[in-house]
Motif scaffolding. Structure first.
Motif, PDB file in Angstrom:
ATOM      1  N   SER A 132       0.853  -1.179   0.000  1.00 14.98           N
ATOM      2  CA  SER A 132       0.000   0.000   0.000  1.00 14.98           C
ATOM      3  C   SER A 132       0.890   1.230   0.000  1.00 14.98           C
ATOM      4  O   SER A 132       2.081   1.157   0.303  1.00 14.98           O
ATOM      5  CB  SER A 132      -0.931   0.005   1.214  1.00 14.98           C
ATOM      6  OG  SER A 132      -0.194  -0.006   2.417  1.00 14.98           O
ATOM      7  N   SER A 144       0.234   2.668   5.368  1.00 13.94           N
ATOM      8  CA  SER A 144      -0.433   1.669   6.211  1.00 13.94           C
ATOM      9  C   SER A 144      -0.377   2.130   7.661  1.00 13.94           C
ATOM     10  O   SER A 144       0.705   2.439   8.187  1.00 13.94           O
ATOM     11  CB  SER A 144       0.257   0.310   6.070  1.00 13.94           C
ATOM     12  OG  SER A 144      -0.295  -0.643   6.964  1.00 13.94           O
ATOM     13  N   THR A 154      -4.508  -1.335  -2.852  1.00 10.40           N
ATOM     14  CA  THR A 154      -4.805  -0.564  -1.649  1.00 10.40           C
ATOM     15  C   THR A 154      -3.984   0.717  -1.650  1.00 10.40           C
ATOM     16  O   THR A 154      -2.750   0.661  -1.679  1.00 10.40           O
ATOM     17  CB  THR A 154      -4.478  -1.375  -0.384  1.00 10.40           C
ATOM     18  OG1 THR A 154      -5.276  -2.563  -0.372  1.00 10.40           O
ATOM     19  CG2 THR A 154      -4.767  -0.563   0.864  1.00 10.40           C
ATOM     20  N   ARG A 165      -4.130   1.651   3.953  1.00  6.83           N
ATOM     21  CA  ARG A 165      -4.631   0.656   4.907  1.00  6.83           C
ATOM     22  C   ARG A 165      -4.817   1.351   6.243  1.00  6.83           C
ATOM     23  O   ARG A 165      -3.874   1.946   6.779  1.00  6.83           O
ATOM     24  CB  ARG A 165      -3.654  -0.510   5.032  1.00  6.83           C
ATOM     25  CG  ARG A 165      -4.139  -1.619   5.965  1.00  6.83           C
ATOM     26  CD  ARG A 165      -3.163  -2.776   5.984  1.00  6.83           C
ATOM     27  NE  ARG A 165      -3.612  -3.848   6.862  1.00  6.83           N
ATOM     28  CZ  ARG A 165      -2.954  -5.005   7.038  1.00  6.83           C
ATOM     29  NH1 ARG A 165      -1.834  -5.229   6.369  1.00  6.83           N
ATOM     30  NH2 ARG A 165      -3.415  -5.915   7.856  1.00  6.83           N
ATOM     31  N   ASP A 186      -9.096  -3.791   9.741  1.00  2.00           N
ATOM     32  CA  ASP A 186      -8.608  -2.685   8.938  1.00  2.00           C
ATOM     33  C   ASP A 186      -9.526  -2.449   7.746  1.00  2.00           C
ATOM     34  O   ASP A 186     -10.176  -3.371   7.236  1.00  2.00           O
ATOM     35  CB  ASP A 186      -7.199  -2.971   8.416  1.00  2.00           C
ATOM     36  CG  ASP A 186      -6.203  -3.257   9.537  1.00  2.00           C
ATOM     37  OD1 ASP A 186      -6.436  -2.768  10.666  1.00  2.00           O
ATOM     38  OD2 ASP A 186      -5.210  -3.959   9.286  1.00  2.00           O
ATOM     39  N   TYR A 229      -9.302  -1.309   3.801  1.00  3.58           N
ATOM     40  CA  TYR A 229      -8.352  -1.208   2.699  1.00  3.58           C
ATOM     41  C   TYR A 229      -8.935  -0.232   1.671  1.00  3.58           C
ATOM     42  O   TYR A 229      -9.728  -0.616   0.812  1.00  3.58           O
ATOM     43  CB  TYR A 229      -8.115  -2.584   2.076  1.00  3.58           C
ATOM     44  CG  TYR A 229      -7.445  -3.572   3.014  1.00  3.58           C
ATOM     45  CD1 TYR A 229      -6.081  -3.829   2.926  1.00  3.58           C
ATOM     46  CD2 TYR A 229      -8.171  -4.232   4.005  1.00  3.58           C
ATOM     47  CE1 TYR A 229      -5.456  -4.725   3.777  1.00  3.58           C
ATOM     48  CE2 TYR A 229      -7.557  -5.132   4.872  1.00  3.58           C
ATOM     49  CZ  TYR A 229      -6.204  -5.372   4.749  1.00  3.58           C
ATOM     50  OH  TYR A 229      -5.594  -6.260   5.601  1.00  3.58           O
ATOM     51  N   TYR A 230      -8.529   1.012   1.762  1.00  2.00           N
ATOM     52  CA  TYR A 230      -9.082   2.033   0.875  1.00  2.00           C
ATOM     53  C   TYR A 230      -8.417   1.942  -0.500  1.00  2.00           C
ATOM     54  O   TYR A 230      -7.200   2.134  -0.634  1.00  2.00           O
ATOM     55  CB  TYR A 230      -8.866   3.422   1.454  1.00  2.00           C
ATOM     56  CG  TYR A 230      -9.730   3.724   2.652  1.00  2.00           C
ATOM     57  CD1 TYR A 230     -11.089   3.974   2.498  1.00  2.00           C
ATOM     58  CD2 TYR A 230      -9.186   3.759   3.934  1.00  2.00           C
ATOM     59  CE1 TYR A 230     -11.896   4.256   3.596  1.00  2.00           C
ATOM     60  CE2 TYR A 230      -9.985   4.039   5.036  1.00  2.00           C
ATOM     61  CZ  TYR A 230     -11.330   4.275   4.858  1.00  2.00           C
ATOM     62  OH  TYR A 230     -12.135   4.551   5.942  1.00  2.00           O
ATOM     63  N   ALA A 231      -9.215   1.701  -1.498  1.00  2.00           N
ATOM     64  CA  ALA A 231      -8.688   1.614  -2.861  1.00  2.00           C
ATOM     65  C   ALA A 231      -8.436   2.983  -3.459  1.00  2.00           C
ATOM     66  O   ALA A 231      -7.616   3.133  -4.365  1.00  2.00           O
ATOM     67  CB  ALA A 231      -9.652   0.828  -3.750  1.00  2.00           C
TER      68      ALA A 231
END
Length: 500
Positions: free
Chosen positions: A365, A368, A400, A403, A412, A414-416
């Protein structure tokens, strides 16, 4: 050699080059089957004696300080005479025999014969300048080929190479370490403890932890413990078999500015169980294969992370909370009482450039923030996160972007996308996001390591005005908008020939 009681300056005579070596040239070899043997080898060193946590099982002889070189190239130590082949060696302490697999008639054979080179004690103000130290069979307990056990020492333009353990140890306050090279040391280039107000500038830390001690303990470029008010500027930390710079066990008020940290096996910079630090205008690159954050903030608090450049790392910035905690205050060298909480909180992340991770792993990511125990939320750790620049060649690589730990055992998120992250957390209202565009619009030549901003880069002038302390640390004006990413740093190219 021990230096005590007097302030001395040790340096070469003008136009001379001085190497202080802990090895001797070995002759009188006898061929013994497919190997060669030297009888009556008299040298013995402290072997092993470290907890298993220091030793990587794949490298069980790391804490055995014997070393052999042929024409300056190291042979690998093996555990028995039966294992000696090719470029390996074995020392039989029982019979006093040294065995090598390489033909000694085809090169100069040198073997480590001495442990530490220099112990400086009670010699405040001593200067060591322009000397080379190498081939010493130091044990981890020796602290280094050179042990600085006095205050106000200066180490300038020296080389510390091929120590069996540490290159240089600093154990007292107010020292300067400037313009030195730390390379191929068995454990760590520089080891410092209680080194308050240490100033380390324009040093090179490369290929250290050559013996492959466990990277979970002291190893890599430099390890600093229990040291207050230290400054690290314009250093290079590259290709270390571990971390480049590691602050641990209660470092306080640390300034890390203008360094280039790249291609290390684990982290470029780790801030662990420490507090009150400025990490600004550094370059973190090439940690894609480490499976670790290029910048690790582990159980540390009150950090200002401004204007760093991150590219091709597995994770650019990783905040990790664990189960350690502390409520006991410590007294600084200034007499001030502070508590280093061993908790991740009060972290500010602004004006950084966070580029491709260079890794397709699902754990990869751009940023994180998480708690190993899943109890503490990322919102409790990060006080401000804004005005950072994000670039992904493809919006799905890595899948991601951020995170973000929810805490309370909820796991958590997981923002795309940064858009969703902004909407749900309130952070990154001014984020600069560029995706699905090639080449990278921020840098002159990302692929070849030129991370200067393009004249037309959208990162120019996009950053927030800097707080006074951060601006002073970097050396720029406060309270005016700045570019994103590293504002001042030193780009090194002289290691390129070693990049194999």
């Amino acid at each position: 050699l021990a230096v005590g009681g007097k302030r001395l300056a040790l340096q070469p005579y003008p136009h001379e080059r001085v190497w202080i070596k802990g090895s001797v040239v070995v002759t009188a070899w006898v061929q013994d089957g497919t190997m060669w043997r030297h009888d009556d080898w008299p040298y013995r060193f402290q072997q092993g004696g470290l907890s298993s946590a220091f030793i990587d099982p794949a490298y069980p002889l790391a804490a055995y300080p014997d070393m052999v070189f042929v024409d300056g190239k190291p042979l690998k130590q093996v555990a028995s005479v039966a294992e000696v082949t090719g470029n390996t060696f074995y020392v039989d302490y029982t019979t006093g025999r040294l065995y090598i697999g390489a033909d000694p008639t085809k090169g100069v054979v040198e073997a480590a014969a001495f442990a530490p080179a220099l112990n400086i004690f009670n010699s405040q103000g001593t200067i060591i300048r322009g000397l080379g130290f190498l081939h010493y069979a130091t044990h981890r307990n020796n602290y280094g080929m050179v042990k600085g056990n006095a205050a106000k020492l200066t180490f300038e333009n020296n080389t510390f190479a091929w120590s069996a353990a540490a290159g240089l140890g600093i154990l007292k306050r107010d020292s300067i370490v400037r313009g030195n090279t730390f390379m191929y040391n068995g454990l760590v280039g520089l080891s410092a403890s209680q080194a308050h107000k240490l100033h380390a500038e324009r040093n090179t830390f490369a290929y250290n932890n050559y013996e492959r001690f466990s990277t979970s303990h002291e190893s890599g470029g430099a390890k600093i413990a229990q040291s207050y008010h230290t400054v690290w500027k314009y250093n290079l930390g590259a290709y270390n078999f571990g971390k480049a710079l590691w602050f641990d066990v209660g470092c306080y008020n640390t300034t890390v500015v203008g360094n280039e940290l790249r291609n290390n096996d684990t982290h470029g910079l780790a801030m662990e169980v420490s507090a009150n630090a400025i990490v600004a205008s550094n370059v973190f690159a090439g940690h894609a294969n480490s499976k670790s954050p290029a910048l690790l903030i582990n159980e540390s608090h009150d950090l200002q992370v401004y204007n760093n450049t991150f590219t091709t790392n597995h994770i650019n910035i990783g905040l990790v909370e664990g189960d350690r905690s502390n409520t006991n205050p410590v007294t600084l060298d200034t007499g001030q009482s502070v508590t280093i909480k061993q908790d991740v909180e009060q972290i500010t992340i602004k004006n950084n450039l966070l580029s491709n991770t260079g890794s397709g792993a699902v754990t990869s990511s751009l940023v994180s923030v998480r708690d190993w125990t899943t109890n503490k939320s990322a919102a409790e750790m990060v006080v401000a996160m804004d005005s950072n620049g994000y670039y992904r060649t493809q919006s799905t690589e890595p899948a991601t972007a951020i995170r973000w730990g929810l805490g309370g055992g909820q796991g958590d998120v997981y923002y795309a996308t940064i858009t969703r992250f902004r909407r749900e957390t309130g952070h990154e209202q001014r984020a600069l996001v560029i995706e699905n565009q090639q080449p990278n619009p921020f840098f002159v030549d990302e692929a070849n390591g030129d991370f200067r901003l393009l004249p037309e880069s959208p990162a120019r002038g996009y950053g927030e005005a800097l707080p006074a302390a951060v601006a002073a640390a970097i050396g720029v004006q406060a309270d005016v908008p700045v570019d994103l990413g590293a504002l001042v740093s030193v780009s090194y190219t002289h290691l390129r020939a070693h990049e194999t």
